[in-house]
Design a protein around this motif. Structure first.
Motif, PDB file in Angstrom:
ATOM      1  N   THR A  59      26.521  37.854   2.937  1.00  0.00           N
ATOM      2  CA  THR A  59      27.317  36.742   2.723  1.00  0.00           C
ATOM      3  C   THR A  59      27.783  37.045   1.078  1.00  0.00           C
ATOM      4  OG1 THR A  59      25.939  35.241   4.223  1.00  0.00           O
ATOM      5  CG2 THR A  59      27.367  34.332   2.573  1.00  0.00           C
ATOM      6  N   GLY A  60      26.913  37.469   0.282  1.00  0.00           N
ATOM      7  CA  GLY A  60      27.531  37.637  -1.033  1.00  0.00           C
ATOM      8  C   GLY A  60      28.576  38.902  -1.198  1.00  0.00           C
ATOM      9  N   ALA A  77      23.503  37.398  -6.930  1.00  0.00           N
ATOM     10  CA  ALA A  77      22.900  36.028  -7.512  1.00  0.00           C
ATOM     11  C   ALA A  77      22.452  35.329  -6.049  1.00  0.00           C
ATOM     12  CB  ALA A  77      24.310  35.305  -7.933  1.00  0.00           C
ATOM     13  N   LEU A  78      23.056  35.312  -4.791  1.00  0.00           N
ATOM     14  CA  LEU A  78      22.728  34.715  -3.694  1.00  0.00           C
ATOM     15  C   LEU A  78      21.361  35.248  -3.307  1.00  0.00           C
ATOM     16  CD1 LEU A  78      26.040  34.438  -1.530  1.00  0.00           C
ATOM     17  CD2 LEU A  78      24.478  32.448  -2.459  1.00  0.00           C
ATOM     18  N   SER A  79      21.253  36.717  -3.515  1.00  0.00           N
ATOM     19  CA  SER A  79      19.892  37.324  -3.039  1.00  0.00           C
ATOM     20  C   SER A  79      18.798  36.586  -3.625  1.00  0.00           C
ATOM     21  CB  SER A  79      19.852  38.561  -3.289  1.00  0.00           C
ATOM     22  OG  SER A  79      20.645  39.159  -2.360  1.00  0.00           O
ATOM     23  N   LEU A  80      18.775  36.546  -5.295  1.00  0.00           N
ATOM     24  CA  LEU A  80      17.710  35.931  -6.126  1.00  0.00           C
ATOM     25  C   LEU A  80      17.482  34.337  -5.512  1.00  0.00           C
ATOM     26  CD1 LEU A  80      18.544  37.573  -9.488  1.00  0.00           C
ATOM     27  CD2 LEU A  80      16.580  37.936  -8.247  1.00  0.00           C
ATOM     28  N   ALA A 109      21.810  26.375 -10.552  1.00  0.00           N
ATOM     29  CA  ALA A 109      21.773  26.831 -12.181  1.00  0.00           C
ATOM     30  C   ALA A 109      21.280  28.285 -12.159  1.00  0.00           C
ATOM     31  CB  ALA A 109      20.928  25.757 -13.014  1.00  0.00           C
ATOM     32  N   LEU A 110      20.134  28.511 -11.446  1.00  0.00           N
ATOM     33  CA  LEU A 110      19.915  29.922 -11.447  1.00  0.00           C
ATOM     34  C   LEU A 110      20.982  30.912 -10.710  1.00  0.00           C
ATOM     35  CD1 LEU A 110      17.504  32.237 -11.305  1.00  0.00           C
ATOM     36  CD2 LEU A 110      17.137  31.790  -9.073  1.00  0.00           C
ATOM     37  N   TYR A 111      21.747  30.371  -9.745  1.00  0.00           N
ATOM     38  CA  TYR A 111      22.810  31.187  -9.263  1.00  0.00           C
ATOM     39  C   TYR A 111      24.006  31.619 -10.419  1.00  0.00           C
ATOM     40  CZ  TYR A 111      26.903  31.873  -6.076  1.00  0.00           C
ATOM     41  OH  TYR A 111      27.842  32.196  -5.568  1.00  0.00           O
ATOM     42  N   HIS A 112      24.052  30.346 -11.208  1.00  0.00           N
ATOM     43  CA  HIS A 112      25.382  30.383 -11.907  1.00  0.00           C
ATOM     44  C   HIS A 112      24.773  31.127 -13.067  1.00  0.00           C
ATOM     45  CE1 HIS A 112      28.481  28.105 -10.019  1.00  0.00           C
ATOM     46  NE2 HIS A 112      27.541  27.248  -9.640  1.00  0.00           N
TER      47      HIS A 112
END
Length: 159
Positions: A59-60, A77-80, A109-112
């Motif tokens: 998806t990322g 970012a999406l995987s993490l 927030a982690l994603y960003h």
């Protein structure tokens, strides 16, 4: 009915991708919620055996292509983010929807932060506090998306 049942996760992710790229006025665009992250978060907590890090990675890649960013930025970012949810999904399921909204805020927030960090390494962009407004809108949107997707999952008997 059978086809909708099998493809409902994919359809919801595709709808989230469309919502992620719909043009908005500049004044509103900075508050755009992380539609894809919210939908992936729901399906990761509801069906961790079907929606996992691999789905988030693919998806990322689709998001990178749609948004025209460097290939792999949204995937990382999406995987993490999804890995963090997958590792704790049994605990997160027991929280109330409002407590989950706070967790979704932390995940967002982690994603960003990961997105910023990778983009900063590639292009040297400066950090701006307005970069985190989607965290707030994602938190506020979580209860409604949760209830909507849960209703769809129960109606179509998705498991």
């Amino acid at each position: 009915m059978l086809k909708v049942r099998h493809y409902s996760v994919i359809i919801s992710i595709l709808i989230a991708l469309v919502l992620q790229i719909i043009p908005l006025p500049i004044q509103v665009d900075i508050y755009r919620p992380d539609w894809v992250l919210i939908v992936l978060s729901y399906w990761t907590m509801a069906l961790p055996h079907r929606v996992n890090v691999g789905v988030a990675f693919m998806t990322g890649i689709a998001m990178d292509i749609l948004l025209g960013t460097a290939l792999g930025i949204h995937s990382i970012a999406l995987s993490l983010s999804v890995y963090t949810l997958t590792a704790n999904y049994q605990r997160l399921r027991n929280y109330s929807v409002w407590q989950q909204a706070i967790i979704i805020g932390v995940i967002s927030a982690l994603y960003h932060v990961v997105l910023f960090w990778v983009q900063h390494l590639l292009t040297g962009i400066p950090f701006q506090l307005s970069y985190l407004w989607p965290v707030v809108s994602s938190m506020l949107l979580w209860p409604w998306i949760f209830w909507l997707l849960r209703k769809a999952r129960r109606q179509f008997s998705i498991n």
